[in-house]
Scaffold this active site. Structure first.
Site, PDB file in Angstrom:
ATOM      1  N   GLY A   1      -3.889  -3.223  -2.569  1.00 40.62           N
ATOM      2  CA  GLY A   1      -2.780  -2.321  -2.277  1.00 40.62           C
ATOM      3  C   GLY A   1      -1.759  -2.214  -3.392  1.00 40.62           C
TER       4      GLY A   1
ATOM      5  N   ARG B   1      -6.334  -4.486  14.124  1.00 40.29           N
ATOM      6  CA  ARG B   1      -5.979  -4.972  12.783  1.00 40.29           C
ATOM      7  C   ARG B   1      -4.503  -5.332  12.705  1.00 40.29           C
ATOM      8  NH1 ARG B   1      -8.543  -1.976   7.787  1.00 40.29           N
ATOM      9  NH2 ARG B   1      -7.209  -2.537   6.077  1.00 40.29           N
TER      10      ARG B   1
ATOM     11  N   CYS C   1       1.808   2.264   3.437  1.00 33.23           N
ATOM     12  CA  CYS C   1       2.237   1.149   4.291  1.00 33.23           C
ATOM     13  C   CYS C   1       3.726   1.231   4.616  1.00 33.23           C
ATOM     14  CB  CYS C   1       2.033  -0.188   3.589  1.00 33.23           C
ATOM     15  SG  CYS C   1       0.343  -0.504   3.177  1.00 33.23           S
TER      16      CYS C   1
ATOM     17  N   GLY D   1       0.815  -1.224   0.000  1.00 35.78           N
ATOM     18  CA  GLY D   1       0.000   0.000   0.000  1.00 35.78           C
ATOM     19  C   GLY D   1       0.845   1.269   0.000  1.00 35.78           C
ATOM     20  N   SER D   2       0.246   2.330  -0.570  1.00 39.20           N
ATOM     21  CA  SER D   2       0.992   3.575  -0.730  1.00 39.20           C
ATOM     22  C   SER D   2       1.323   4.228   0.610  1.00 39.20           C
ATOM     23  CB  SER D   2       0.191   4.546  -1.601  1.00 39.20           C
ATOM     24  OG  SER D   2      -1.092   4.736  -1.049  1.00 39.20           O
TER      25      SER D   2
HETATM   26  P1  XMP Z   1      -3.120   1.741  -1.618  1.00 36.17           P
HETATM   27  O1  XMP Z   1      -1.809   1.446  -2.278  1.00 36.17           O
HETATM   28  O2  XMP Z   1      -4.281   1.557  -2.541  1.00 36.17           O
HETATM   29  O3  XMP Z   1      -3.254   0.626  -0.479  1.00 36.17           O
HETATM   30  O4  XMP Z   1      -3.105   3.085  -0.968  1.00 36.17           O
HETATM   31  C1  XMP Z   1      -4.385   0.488   0.314  1.00 36.17           C
HETATM   32  C2  XMP Z   1      -4.267  -0.777   1.138  1.00 36.17           C
HETATM   33  O5  XMP Z   1      -3.170  -0.688   2.062  1.00 36.17           O
HETATM   34  C3  XMP Z   1      -3.445  -1.495   3.214  1.00 36.17           C
HETATM   35  N1  XMP Z   1      -3.201  -0.655   4.392  1.00 36.17           N
HETATM   36  C4  XMP Z   1      -2.094  -0.688   5.124  1.00 36.17           C
HETATM   37  N2  XMP Z   1      -1.010  -1.495   5.068  1.00 36.17           N
HETATM   38  N3  XMP Z   1      -0.052  -0.307   6.880  1.00 36.17           N
HETATM   39  C5  XMP Z   1       0.007  -1.312   5.965  1.00 36.17           C
HETATM   40  O6  XMP Z   1       1.009  -2.044   5.932  1.00 36.17           O
HETATM   41  C6  XMP Z   1      -1.114   0.532   6.993  1.00 36.17           C
HETATM   42  O7  XMP Z   1      -1.126   1.430   7.823  1.00 36.17           O
HETATM   43  C7  XMP Z   1      -2.188   0.325   6.072  1.00 36.17           C
HETATM   44  N4  XMP Z   1      -3.393   0.937   5.925  1.00 36.17           N
HETATM   45  C8  XMP Z   1      -3.973   0.322   4.872  1.00 36.17           C
HETATM   46  C9  XMP Z   1      -4.882  -1.943   3.107  1.00 36.17           C
HETATM   47  O8  XMP Z   1      -4.871  -3.287   2.713  1.00 36.17           O
HETATM   48  C10 XMP Z   1      -5.453  -1.029   2.051  1.00 36.17           C
HETATM   49  O9  XMP Z   1      -6.556  -1.560   1.361  1.00 36.17           O
END
Ligand code: XMP
Length: 583
Positions: free
Chosen positions: A439, A500, A400, A397-398
């Site tokens: 993600g 989570r 993450c 994820g962007s």
């Molecule tokens: P994008 O790349 O679309 O990703 O912005 C969204 C997805 O990222 C995940 N997600 C997280 N993963 N730390 C992580 O490692 C976080 O704080 C976090 N928040 C969201 C989640 O699966 C989401 O759909």
């Protein structure tokens, strides 16, 4: 020297193999030609004129040069072991096509009962999906997953807002009692954030007594009883349920044509009990929808579809709080939620498995999405526990930081390929498991690549800048932004999502370790526009691959590794870009 010899040897082996394959191809074609020539005309099968022009779509498949370089997923991902690849590391080869992009069909499903007309889901993040985004997603054919960083009762209300959004035929319209005050109704509208202010008036038995319309639901009349301000039953024009039941929307269309100025069609049974209501604005919207290419995702009762994330609520001793989880799920089901998502950072765990089993046992027909995993074993495990669709992605994820903080996670395309093998294991046990790529998607081309291995994608960052995402728009140096934060960021975990990531938000003895950041996204306009662009891109990809449907896209996908120079070549380069984006 030895190396050189080996290389040359390899080259001549593959040249020989290529020649053999070419010979086989030629033999096959000439054999076919001979057979055709010697078969009497009347015994020959009647040929589809199209198939004459295009002797075989398989021709491009069996062309030895193509198949030597552009490999199907099995050969490609095995050949690249042990390197894990993500979207920009690969490119898809074009294939013979008879498909115009606009004819490509993006329909998919997340279970045998939940169908979507586009394979896009908005992420269950507190800066991405609440009811406004979920409504926009479903209207465009996708699905919104409402996040759980809010009190459970509020999440249930958010689901209800989506389900009530377009009232095709409202079987249980919100009503008011005749002895209530206008002030009570105003408070109810405020508390439930209803977007409408006209309500049928009924007694305790559901008998229709009148209609209170928006022009009297005002502060000025707050001390008056509903019975004193409503239009009484005798002045209302109603329809009988037996007459409208076969096609309520068509019946309503005729009703509104015949009764100029009336905007609600109230439907009663023979005894005068209210059985339902249709509003003119909904009929207009539904009629308009049938004329556009946009096909909303609806349930069997014509309501928009919506999903909600379930938090793995735990007791102080760490055990799952089964009563609370089941009560919350039951409340969502009572509002006709279409899917629940058991969303965690690590889904291949006893805790997530227990939770999926708990929900599956209590709600055998509910669509369950679970995750996240990046392994075939993880998919097979959650499938055995009862999940229908499994989210793949750990750290792409962007926002993450999981890969930096914990050192784990697999680049997304390899993760999808490996995880999809788990779905094959499940298929052998007669389970039709869907794979969702979650993600790391930053452009429509990434979605096309993801869909060569998955049934749908989840978007966070690509939708967080939309007007429909929760949060205020802020202006910084003349540019407009919205907040976008990881559910594993400190702020989000403190708002509820700590579970989570396996942390306890109330644990004051230890600091929560963030696995996500807080960020900003430039405002990107309406979800309709963003989705239209993405859909156009996916259809374009399908056109290039000759795929009319998503299963055909998966079957036709042939992969190639891209070098850093190839990545540079793939984006605009050596020009000064002229911005054509809408301001
Ligand atoms: P994008 O790349 O679309 O990703 O912005 C969204 C997805 O990222 C995940 N997600 C997280 N993963 N730390 C992580 O490692 C976080 O704080 C976090 N928040 C969201 C989640 O699966 C989401 O759909």
């Amino acid at each position: 020297m030895t190396k050189l010899t080996t290389k040359v040897a390899k080259k001549s082996i593959s040249a020989a193999a290529t020649a053999r394959a070419a010979a086989t191809h030629a033999v096959t074609d000439s054999t076919r030609a001979r057979a055709t020539a010697t078969t009497p005309a009347r015994q020959r099968p009647i040929q589809n004129p199209k198939s004459k022009i295009v002797p075989s779509e398989a021709r491009s498949l069996t062309n030895p040069s193509d198949s030597a370089f552009y490999q199907p997923s099995d050969a490609f991902f095995h050949a690249n072991r042990p390197t894990a690849l993500t979207f920009d590391d690969v490119s898809l080869a074009t294939r013979y096509s008879e498909i115009l992009p606009r004819d490509a069909d993006l329909a998919t499903s997340l279970s045998d009962t939940l169908r979507l007309t586009i394979p896009i889901i908005s992420s269950d993040m507190d800066t991405v999906t609440e009811s406004r985004m979920a409504i926009a997603m479903a209207l465009n054919g996708g699905l919104g997953l409402i996040h759980y960083n809010m009190p459970p009762a509020e999440q249930v209300r958010e689901v209800a807002r989506v389900k009530h959004h377009i009232h095709g035929f409202l079987q249980n319209p919100i009503t008011i009692r005749p002895d209530a005050l206008v002030a009570d109704l105003l408070a109810k509208i405020e508390q439930k954030t209803y977007a409408f202010s006209t309500f049928p008036v009924t007694d305790d038995a559901g008998l229709l007594l009148g209609l209170v319309s928006g022009n009297v639901v005002k502060e000025r009349y707050k001390t008056k009883k509903i019975a004193d301000v409503m239009t009484p039953r005798a002045s209302l024009i109603t329809e009988n349920i037996r007459a409208v039941a076969p096609d309520p929307i068509r019946a309503a269309d005729t009703f509104f044509n015949n009764h100029i100025g009336i905007h609600k069609m109230l439907v009663v049974d023979d005894a005068g009990h209210l059985n339902g209501m249709v509003t003119s604005s909904d009929v207009e919207r539904i009629t308009a929808e049938t004329k556009t290419l946009r096909k909303p995702a609806r349930d069997t009762a014509f309501r928009l579809v919506v999903g909600a994330a379930l938090s793995p609520i735990r007791k102080p001793d760490g055990a799952l709080d089964r009563e609370k989880i089941l009560a919350h799920t039951a409340a969502l089901v009572a509002e006709n939620v279409d899917a629940v998502a058991v969303s965690t950072a690590h889904g291949h765990t006893a805790g997530v498995g227990d939770m999926v089993r708990l929900v599956r046992d209590a709600f055998p027909r509910l669509t369950i999405i679970a995750g996240n995993v990046t392994s075939a074993g993880g998919v097979a495990y959650l499938a055995d526990c009862g999940a229908n669709a499994i989210k793949i992605g750990q750290g792409p994820g962007s926002i993450c930081t999981t890969r930096m903080v914990a050192g784990v996670g697999i680049p997304q395309l390899t993760a999808l390929y490996v995880a999809a093998q788990g779905a094959k294991t499940a298929a052998a046990k007669n389970k039709n498991i869907r794979i969702i790529a979650d993600g790391g998607i930053t452009k429509s081309g990434d979605i096309v690549k993801a869909l060569t291995l998955a049934d749908a994608v989840i978007l966070g960052g690509l939708l967080a800048g939309c007007r429909e995402a929760p949060g205020e728009i802020m202006e910084i140096n003349g540019k407009f932004y919205k907040q976008y934060r990881g559910m594993g960021s400190l702020a989000a975990m403190k708002s509820g999502s700590a579970a989570r990531y396996g942390h306890d938000k109330n644990d004051a003895t230890r600091k929560l370790t963030a696995e996500g950041i807080e960020a900003l996204k430039e405002v990107s306009g309406d979800a309709d526009d963003v989705l239209a662009n993405l859909i156009g891109g996916i259809q374009s990809g399908m056109g290039y691959l000759g795929a009319k449907t998503l299963p055909a896209l998966r079957a036709n996908a042939r992969f190639m590794r891209v070098s850093p120079a190839g990545q540079k070549e793939a984006a605009p380069h050596d020009v000064v870009e002229v911005s054509t984006r809408k301001q």
